[in-house]
Write an enzyme that holds these catalytic residues in place. Structure first.
Site, PDB file in Angstrom:
ATOM      1  N   HIS A 276       0.884  -1.162   0.000  1.00 30.06           N
ATOM      2  CA  HIS A 276       0.000   0.000   0.000  1.00 30.06           C
ATOM      3  C   HIS A 276       0.925   1.215   0.000  1.00 30.06           C
ATOM      4  O   HIS A 276       2.076   1.120   0.442  1.00 30.06           O
ATOM      5  CB  HIS A 276      -0.909   0.003   1.228  1.00 30.06           C
ATOM      6  CG  HIS A 276      -1.918  -1.110   1.189  1.00 30.06           C
ATOM      7  ND1 HIS A 276      -1.929  -2.130   2.092  1.00 30.06           N
ATOM      8  CD2 HIS A 276      -2.923  -1.356   0.314  1.00 30.06           C
ATOM      9  CE1 HIS A 276      -2.914  -2.972   1.785  1.00 30.06           C
ATOM     10  NE2 HIS A 276      -3.532  -2.515   0.711  1.00 30.06           N
TER      11      HIS A 276
ATOM     12  N   ASP B 221       2.565   1.749   3.176  1.00 37.23           N
ATOM     13  CA  ASP B 221       3.554   0.733   3.584  1.00 37.23           C
ATOM     14  C   ASP B 221       4.930   1.209   3.120  1.00 37.23           C
ATOM     15  O   ASP B 221       5.943   0.943   3.764  1.00 37.23           O
ATOM     16  CB  ASP B 221       3.295  -0.621   2.898  1.00 37.23           C
ATOM     17  CG  ASP B 221       1.988  -1.282   3.329  1.00 37.23           C
ATOM     18  OD1 ASP B 221       1.614  -1.144   4.495  1.00 37.23           O
ATOM     19  OD2 ASP B 221       1.355  -1.937   2.470  1.00 37.23           O
TER      20      ASP B 221
ATOM     21  N   GLU C  74      -9.556  -4.441  -7.993  1.00 40.26           N
ATOM     22  CA  GLU C  74      -9.772  -5.612  -7.132  1.00 40.26           C
ATOM     23  C   GLU C  74     -11.152  -5.491  -6.496  1.00 40.26           C
ATOM     24  O   GLU C  74     -11.346  -4.693  -5.580  1.00 40.26           O
ATOM     25  CB  GLU C  74      -8.683  -5.681  -6.041  1.00 40.26           C
ATOM     26  CG  GLU C  74      -8.907  -6.844  -5.081  1.00 40.26           C
ATOM     27  CD  GLU C  74      -7.812  -6.987  -4.009  1.00 40.26           C
ATOM     28  OE1 GLU C  74      -6.774  -6.306  -4.098  1.00 40.26           O
ATOM     29  OE2 GLU C  74      -8.014  -7.785  -3.085  1.00 40.26           O
TER      30      GLU C  74
ATOM     31  N   GLU D  64      -9.514 -12.017  -6.167  1.00 44.02           N
ATOM     32  CA  GLU D  64      -9.120 -12.575  -4.870  1.00 44.02           C
ATOM     33  C   GLU D  64     -10.092 -13.695  -4.503  1.00 44.02           C
ATOM     34  O   GLU D  64     -11.316 -13.508  -4.515  1.00 44.02           O
ATOM     35  CB  GLU D  64      -9.113 -11.499  -3.773  1.00 44.02           C
ATOM     36  CG  GLU D  64      -8.900 -12.141  -2.406  1.00 44.02           C
ATOM     37  CD  GLU D  64      -8.430 -11.224  -1.298  1.00 44.02           C
ATOM     38  OE1 GLU D  64      -7.690 -10.275  -1.583  1.00 44.02           O
ATOM     39  OE2 GLU D  64      -8.806 -11.498  -0.142  1.00 44.02           O
TER      40      GLU D  64
HETATM   41  C1  XUL Z   1      -8.866  -6.184   1.210  1.00 40.26           C
HETATM   42  C2  XUL Z   1      -7.755  -6.572   0.366  1.00 40.26           C
HETATM   43  C3  XUL Z   1      -6.671  -5.567   0.205  1.00 40.26           C
HETATM   44  C4  XUL Z   1      -6.206  -5.402  -1.186  1.00 40.26           C
HETATM   45  C5  XUL Z   1      -5.160  -4.363  -1.428  1.00 40.26           C
HETATM   46  O1  XUL Z   1      -9.764  -7.173   1.459  1.00 40.26           O
HETATM   47  O2  XUL Z   1      -7.723  -7.678  -0.136  1.00 40.26           O
HETATM   48  O3  XUL Z   1      -5.598  -5.922   1.012  1.00 40.26           O
HETATM   49  O4  XUL Z   1      -5.698  -6.614  -1.651  1.00 40.26           O
HETATM   50  O5  XUL Z   1      -5.557  -3.099  -1.095  1.00 40.26           O
HETATM   51 MN    MN Z   2      -6.556  -8.622  -1.669  1.00 41.02          MN
END
Ligand code: XUL
Ligand code: MN
Length: 348
Positions: A52, A55, A177, A213
């Protein structure tokens, strides 16, 4: 037909080595400094790091642009010294007082402006780290109550923000995402279908892709491998966050394969069969240690998830493709089901 086995590059983020706090209890492990995390990530066999923006540069809203870039260069040197690459830098658009009511879709124009300007800084950090692309998780772009916002307006506000970023840097590639909930009751870009749709209405669709994800697909009641297949069919699957999730609960980020090994197998299968990784795509592991995990085992979930991926890759490559084709031709899906289960269990 499956292609030759892919070469996979693994990545994870510093947040994947966490202190174990949850909404009901405090930290249970000590904070590991970034330098140490990066070294350990390398030792585990990872090739890249995801970040991020804060980070890379903590407390960045309080710093000048020159200071931010100076600190970003320091992290780049750190990565170079470990032989690691940056996969992406994602703007943390859910923490500041200006993003309480959303970032790109806040009802306050000043807050929307903040979100775009903050993300431009994130683009600069991405460039400094020579990251492959920027990931945008649209954390607070949703509603607690529908009447507070208008879905059509929100979609177009997100599009306009992405357009502003694509125009800001003509080489930038953005990955969306999606996640259906948490922190919001309902998010506006909740599934991979929404995210892929969003890519097409931006000013340069060729520079906008998606990240699937596992846990986020499951939270939407969908099969992660099908979501990957969907994005692959559109040529939009540019990254993944593999993990696992026990059904419709809070976002668990369990180790890859720990809840549903067959689901995990099918994710590896779809990636491997369609040449994922051949164009520089990473295998990201967005996994979290259990709160019960002791300090000394802070990295085990990362090592385990990577190993599970490799073990499942072997299961994919040793699948009897002739038998599979024969069973599909004969429409003998009961036998195919039995064969897959036996193959996963190492039985005949
Ligand atoms: C939140 C998530 C985040 C993103 C990056 O659920 O997965 O960590 O991957 O911002
Ligand atoms: Mn994620």
């Amino acid at each position: 037909m499956p292609k030759i086995r892919g070469q996979y590059r693994f990545s994870c983020g510093p947040w994947n080595v966490s202190e174990g706090a949850d909404p009901f209890g405090p930290e249970v492990r000590r904070t590991v400094p970034l330098t140490r995390k990066i070294r350990e990530i390398k030792n585990l066999g990872f090739d890249g790091v995801q970040f991020h923006d804060d980070d890379v540069v903590p407390d960045l809203d309080a710093k000048s642009h020159a200071q931010i870039m100076k600190e970003a260069r320091r992290v780049k040197r750190l990565l170079d010294s470990e032989g690691l690459e940056a996969e992406f830098v994602a703007p943390r658009l859910w923490f500041s007082p200006q993003t309480i009511d959303g970032a790109f879709t806040s009802n306050d124009p000043k807050c929307r402006h903040y979100a775009i300007e903050r993300t431009k800084i994130c683009v600069d950090i991405n460039n400094e780290l020579e990251a492959s692309w920027m990931v945008v998780w649209l954390a607070r772009e949703g509603t607690y109550i529908r009447e507070s916002k208008n879905a059509r307006t929100q979609v177009l506000q997100i599009r306009d923000a992405l357009d502003a970023l694509l125009e800001y840097d003509p080489r930038l590639r953005i990955l969306i995402e999606p996640k259906p909930n948490e922190p919001m009751d309902s998010s506006i870009i909740s599934t991979i279908g929404h995210a892929v749709g969003m890519t097409y209405i931006t000013c340069d669709s060729s520079r906008v892709g998606v990240l699937v994800e596992t846990a986020h697909s499951i939270l939407a009641g969908l099969d992660p491998s099908d979501d990957m297949g969907y994005a692959l069919a559109h040529g939009k699957l540019w990254s993944v966050h593999l993990n696992d999730q026990g059904g419709l609960k809070f976002d668990e980020d369990k180790s890859f394969g720990s809840y549903n090994l067959r689901h995990a197998f099918n994710q590896v299968r779809v990636l491997e069969e369609y040449g994922y990784g051949r164009n520089g795509e990473w295998v990201g592991l967005d996994v979290k240690a259990m709160r019960t995990t002791k300090q000394t085992a802070s990295y085990k979930h990362l090592a385990n998830s990577r190993q599970t991926f490799l073990n499942l890759l072997e299961k994919v490559s040793t699948l009897d493709r002739k038998l599979e084709a024969q069973l599909i031709r004969a429409r003998d899906y009961e036998e195919l089901d039995r064969y897959i289960l036996c193959h996963l269990m190492g039985k005949k």
